[in-house]
Design an enzyme around this catalytic site. Sequence first.
Site, PDB file in Angstrom:
ATOM      1  N   LYS A 116      28.999  28.376  -2.326  1.00 25.54           N
ATOM      2  CA  LYS A 116      28.427  27.865  -1.082  1.00 25.54           C
ATOM      3  C   LYS A 116      29.076  28.466   0.158  1.00 25.54           C
ATOM      4  O   LYS A 116      28.404  28.704   1.167  1.00 25.54           O
ATOM      5  CB  LYS A 116      28.525  26.342  -1.067  1.00 25.54           C
ATOM      6  CG  LYS A 116      27.624  25.663  -2.090  1.00 25.54           C
ATOM      7  CD  LYS A 116      27.774  24.152  -2.028  1.00 25.54           C
ATOM      8  CE  LYS A 116      26.713  23.467  -2.896  1.00 25.54           C
ATOM      9  NZ  LYS A 116      26.752  23.845  -4.285  1.00 25.54           N
ATOM     10  N   GLU A 200      31.694  19.809   5.346  1.00 26.01           N
ATOM     11  CA  GLU A 200      30.570  19.908   6.272  1.00 26.01           C
ATOM     12  C   GLU A 200      30.493  18.651   7.133  1.00 26.01           C
ATOM     13  O   GLU A 200      30.872  17.558   6.695  1.00 26.01           O
ATOM     14  CB  GLU A 200      29.239  20.025   5.514  1.00 26.01           C
ATOM     15  CG  GLU A 200      28.988  21.354   4.868  1.00 26.01           C
ATOM     16  CD  GLU A 200      27.631  21.380   4.178  1.00 26.01           C
ATOM     17  OE1 GLU A 200      26.980  20.316   4.094  1.00 26.01           O
ATOM     18  OE2 GLU A 200      27.230  22.453   3.719  1.00 26.01           O
ATOM     19  N   HIS A 235      23.439  11.392  -4.340  1.00 24.47           N
ATOM     20  CA  HIS A 235      23.113  12.801  -4.117  1.00 24.47           C
ATOM     21  C   HIS A 235      22.199  13.384  -5.193  1.00 24.47           C
ATOM     22  O   HIS A 235      21.997  14.596  -5.237  1.00 24.47           O
ATOM     23  CB  HIS A 235      24.389  13.643  -4.005  1.00 24.47           C
ATOM     24  CG  HIS A 235      25.344  13.153  -2.958  1.00 24.47           C
ATOM     25  ND1 HIS A 235      25.054  13.198  -1.613  1.00 24.47           N
ATOM     26  CD2 HIS A 235      26.567  12.575  -3.062  1.00 24.47           C
ATOM     27  CE1 HIS A 235      26.066  12.686  -0.934  1.00 24.47           C
ATOM     28  NE2 HIS A 235      26.995  12.301  -1.781  1.00 24.47           N
ATOM     29  N   ARG A 297      17.073  29.369  -9.101  1.00 28.35           N
ATOM     30  CA  ARG A 297      16.400  28.980 -10.337  1.00 28.35           C
ATOM     31  C   ARG A 297      15.152  28.174  -9.984  1.00 28.35           C
ATOM     32  O   ARG A 297      14.887  27.902  -8.808  1.00 28.35           O
ATOM     33  CB  ARG A 297      17.324  28.106 -11.187  1.00 28.35           C
ATOM     34  CG  ARG A 297      17.853  26.887 -10.427  1.00 28.35           C
ATOM     35  CD  ARG A 297      18.635  25.938 -11.299  1.00 28.35           C
ATOM     36  NE  ARG A 297      19.361  24.931 -10.545  1.00 28.35           N
ATOM     37  CZ  ARG A 297      18.855  23.836 -10.006  1.00 28.35           C
ATOM     38  NH1 ARG A 297      17.548  23.601 -10.092  1.00 28.35           N
ATOM     39  NH2 ARG A 297      19.607  22.974  -9.360  1.00 28.35           N
TER      40      ARG A 297
END
Length: 645
Positions: A116, A200, A235, A297
């Site tokens: 990431k 973040e 999540h 994907r």
Amino acid sequence: MIQSLLIANRGEIACRVIRTARGMGIRTVAVYSDADAKALHVRQADEAVHIGPSPARESYLVGEKIIAAARATGAQAIHPGYGFLSENAEFAQAVLDAGLVWVGPKPASITAMGLKDAAKARMIAAGVPVTPGYLGEDQSEARLQAEADAIGYPVLIKAVAGGGGKGMRRVETAADFAEALASCRREAAASFGDDRVLIEKYILSPRHIEVQVFGDSHGNVVHLFERDCSLQRRHQKVIEEAPAPGMDEATREAVCSAAVRAAKAVDYEGAGTIEFIADASEGLRADRIWFMEMNTRLQVEHPVTEMITGVDLVEWQLRVASGEPLPKRQDQLRIDGHAIEARLYAEDPAKGSLPSIGKLEYFRLPEKLEPYEYRGVDNCWHWNVQDARLRIDTGYEEGDEVTPFYDPMVAKLIAHAPDRLNATIGLTSAAGAVRCWPVKTNASMLHGLLVEPDFHRVRLSTAFIDDHPDVIHEDEGPGQYALTRAAELLVSSDLPQRLQGFRLNAPRESRVYLDADGKAVEGDMACEVPEMHDIYGPSERVNDVVFASCGGHTHRITVRQSRGTNTHHAGDGAILAPMPGKVISVDVAAGDTVAKGQKLLVLEAMKMEHALTAPFDGTVAELTVTPGAQVQVEALLARVEQEEG
């Protein structure tokens, strides 16, 4: 064109790939572990190869075994599905090195987007907006804490190699950071073998917007519009829809164009998804939507895109992997109507969404959409589903086993209609018609979400489920209509006449004495059942048992042999293991005073951590486990004695 295909996956996605491959005349090869020896994907494939014991790390995550299976069966190509090795660049390269076709992006593209922090740096260079945060190499606790303090709380800790909701923690205050970081790192290491994290800024009114992209080996990249996946629990996506409600054409063009730029920046081929986080406090605006990550994907939620575009994304994958150009140009793609998907999990929402395992002794999924009635405090619906259609993707049939080794998703329910309202009504009808016993499902929660007025008003955010706790409720048993219908179904000529209300020299009695989920109840055949009853509570008799669905809860109802009552004691204060797992930490000691909701210990199951808490204020009277202990389902872990007075 590929002639034979090995699917390096299991469950629903393996069955989904087999379906398209069969339609294209491609021979399919399944792989399976010990636990999946009799699984649906094994039964559907043309050939199947055993690849090892039940744990994924000894079977589905062993690339060498999968490549060997492809060679042994003469498969030309490998489709990874999603999860497992689908985003593993080393495995993709090994497939290519073995002379096989990899149905997915180039290994270099997977690597570029797989971490990431590096992916965000690349997106910044490509002019794609990203969320504020820390992507640095210094992974010391002190540095991470300092960066989080500088960004400002709340923040989100995310595993660098993460995905699927694992290795992610929201932190509200500086005092909570260290514990959340340690938990996130443990889960990341267990799931991905990499405990590095990034920080973040947490968006306070976030919506999860993602764009389906597709590239080929001829330099073409298109988008197939966006999806909204904001309804999440821990999540993990629960309900997804396309297109994103409330998105205007200008914002759509800006976001989808950014997604195409992102894909081109890594020379992307095949199906991929660019995920964005949107600050929806002022609606969906292009200047308040930021890149989060790319999934290299096919996504679980790809059916909603297929439903609104008429495209079979798996077929596109197979054609692109065979060297063909994309079947359509950007100007040939259009949005047709609205589609919503709900993920049906084998789990109990009322118990923290803990997985429910066991044999699907009774399992019925809806085959079509029916008219639907819902009555609530603030609204009353009585609508026929207009021009809607239903799609079910599943990897299970009645008699199959849900095991503790893999993701607990058993099916996806997808409804498509000309507009969002009718797609919602159709999916609500489908969720209410799910019947599964004795394994628990989240169908009742799905039903509750879909009838929630704020869902219809598009007041969406990733905190929607947490902000609407009433959508998750304990099973209160079958309602009177369900009991009446059960009585009618059970009372027939093949049962003793006494059960039909027969009394000598007395009027016929309408009551039937029943047993519903182990509790003594009565069904009154004199109660008038409305015509719509079977729509929001379908029932079916199997031998001498009726299975009834009420708002997504399934009940097993039989004739009671006597009129006595049943009394069940739940063992007040007993903390039992909700499923097999490993004790990660113990936060109390025998004799400690605890408050209701206080964390007692943490159990790891299916690579997810589950905190078990005190049911009320009291004292820890008994503690039977220590960190590292392996426990079985319903094992006594601790016991809390309630304070007197």
